[in-house]
Enzyme design. Structure first.
Site, PDB file in Angstrom:
ATOM      1  N   SER A   1      32.319  -8.779  15.216  1.00  0.00           N
ATOM      2  CA  SER A   1      33.446  -8.263  14.440  1.00  0.00           C
ATOM      3  C   SER A   1      34.352  -9.423  14.041  1.00  0.00           C
ATOM      4  CB  SER A   1      34.244  -7.227  15.252  1.00  0.00           C
ATOM      5  OG  SER A   1      34.833  -7.840  16.392  1.00  0.00           O
TER       6      SER A   1
ATOM      7  N   ASP B   1      27.004 -12.014  20.787  1.00  0.00           N
ATOM      8  CA  ASP B   1      28.260 -11.409  21.212  1.00  0.00           C
ATOM      9  C   ASP B   1      28.097 -10.842  22.613  1.00  0.00           C
ATOM     10  OD1 ASP B   1      30.905 -10.456  19.439  1.00  0.00           O
ATOM     11  OD2 ASP B   1      30.556  -9.236  21.236  1.00  0.00           O
TER      12      ASP B   1
ATOM     13  N   ASP C   1      26.983 -14.188  26.828  1.00  0.00           N
ATOM     14  CA  ASP C   1      28.215 -14.501  27.548  1.00  0.00           C
ATOM     15  C   ASP C   1      28.348 -16.012  27.517  1.00  0.00           C
ATOM     16  OD1 ASP C   1      30.263 -15.031  29.290  1.00  0.00           O
ATOM     17  OD2 ASP C   1      29.472 -13.843  30.951  1.00  0.00           O
TER      18      ASP C   1
ATOM     19  N   TYR D   1      46.178 -20.260  26.243  1.00  0.00           N
ATOM     20  CA  TYR D   1      45.439 -20.215  24.977  1.00  0.00           C
ATOM     21  C   TYR D   1      45.547 -21.543  24.229  1.00  0.00           C
ATOM     22  CZ  TYR D   1      43.871 -18.433  20.437  1.00  0.00           C
ATOM     23  OH  TYR D   1      43.196 -18.225  19.266  1.00  0.00           O
TER      24      TYR D   1
ATOM     25  N   LYS E   1      42.497 -24.184  23.410  1.00  0.00           N
ATOM     26  CA  LYS E   1      42.158 -24.516  22.023  1.00  0.00           C
ATOM     27  C   LYS E   1      42.405 -25.994  21.733  1.00  0.00           C
ATOM     28  CE  LYS E   1      40.645 -20.529  20.594  1.00  0.00           C
ATOM     29  NZ  LYS E   1      39.224 -20.352  20.213  1.00  0.00           N
TER      30      LYS E   1
END
Length: 251
Positions: A15, A36, A62, A153, A157
């Site tokens: 998605s 996914d 995974d 996060y 990143k």
């Protein structure tokens, strides 16, 4: 059909941004692997691409588990051939301030966002090095520059950006390019789960005052994957509506 016959693995592609990238690559002639954590959704997404005349498979992956990553790449190569393009898109975002984030949340964020890039890149590079060709495209985030409540996060990143640069240096002599996308606020089902007041604050922080589309990121990914981008490596391309330049802090 500039990617005709190329095999592309896109993680987290059932998605959102990942699916948009898979569809864009398919439209350019690539055979796509939709990897996914949700196998059923991956297979459904792949089936829709096949219905439109593309070549695609969906499989479980995974990205934080070495055995699962190795199995996914083996299955992909058995079905479609050696991997030419890897898009490390799978990721999660857990927004917590420094006083609230737990050990488990920190470790899970790093495992998926950062370790996942390492494991998938290692698996792809092994095959690419032998053939002296390949494209690795990592999806980081504008948030790697820092933002409120995004310690885990942003840190993960930022690691993706650093990994991109290091991989680009290491793999250049094999003809493999490694680049990074840094999306900002992108209109995805995940973002739309935010409360209206949160969405209002996020949009006010945007210089352009609007959300980007998943297709915007997909086009940027295709740019890095194109044959004409053979001399571009180690770069970060922002798809953020200007937020990498300036963002109005939340009140």
């Amino acid at each position: 059909m500039s990617l005709d016959g190329k095999v592309a693995v896109i993680t987290g592609a059932a998605s959102g941004i990942g699916l948009a990238i898979a569809e864009e690559f398919s439209s350019a002639g690539a055979k796509v692997v939709i990897a996914d954590i949700a196998k059923d959704r991956a297979e459904e997404a792949a089936a829709r691409i096949v219905e439109r005349g593309g070549a695609a498979i969906g499989l479980a992956a995974d990205v934080a588990d070495r055995a699962a990553v190795q199995a996914a790449f083996a299955e992909a190569e058995a079905a479609l051939g050696p991997v030419d393009i890897l898009v490390n898109n799978a990721g999660i975002s857990i927004d917590r301030g420094v006083r609230r984030i737990t050990d488990e949340e920190w470790q899970r964020t790093v495992a998926i966002n950062q370790t996942g890039v390492f494991l998938c890149s290692q698996a792809a590079a092994t095959s690419m090095i032998a053939r002296r060709t390949g494209r690795i495209i990592n999806v980081a985030s504008r948030a790697w520059l820092g933002w409120f409540g995004q310690l885990a996060y942003a840190s993960s990143k930022g690691g993706v950006v650093s990994a991109t640069r290091s991989l680009a240096i290491e793999l250049a002599k094999y003809g493999i390019t490694v680049n990074c996308l840094a999306p900002g606020l992108i209109d995805t089902p995940l973002l739309r789960r935010e409360a209206p007041e949160v969405m209002e604050r996020l949009l006010k922080a945007q210089p352009m005052g609007s959300l980007g589309a998943a297709e915007d990121v997909a086009w940027a990914a295709r740019f890095f994957a194109e044959p004409e981008a053979a001399a571009i490596t180690g770069q970060v391309l922002y798809v953020c509506g200007g937020k990498s330049l300036y963002a109005q802090p939340a009140a």
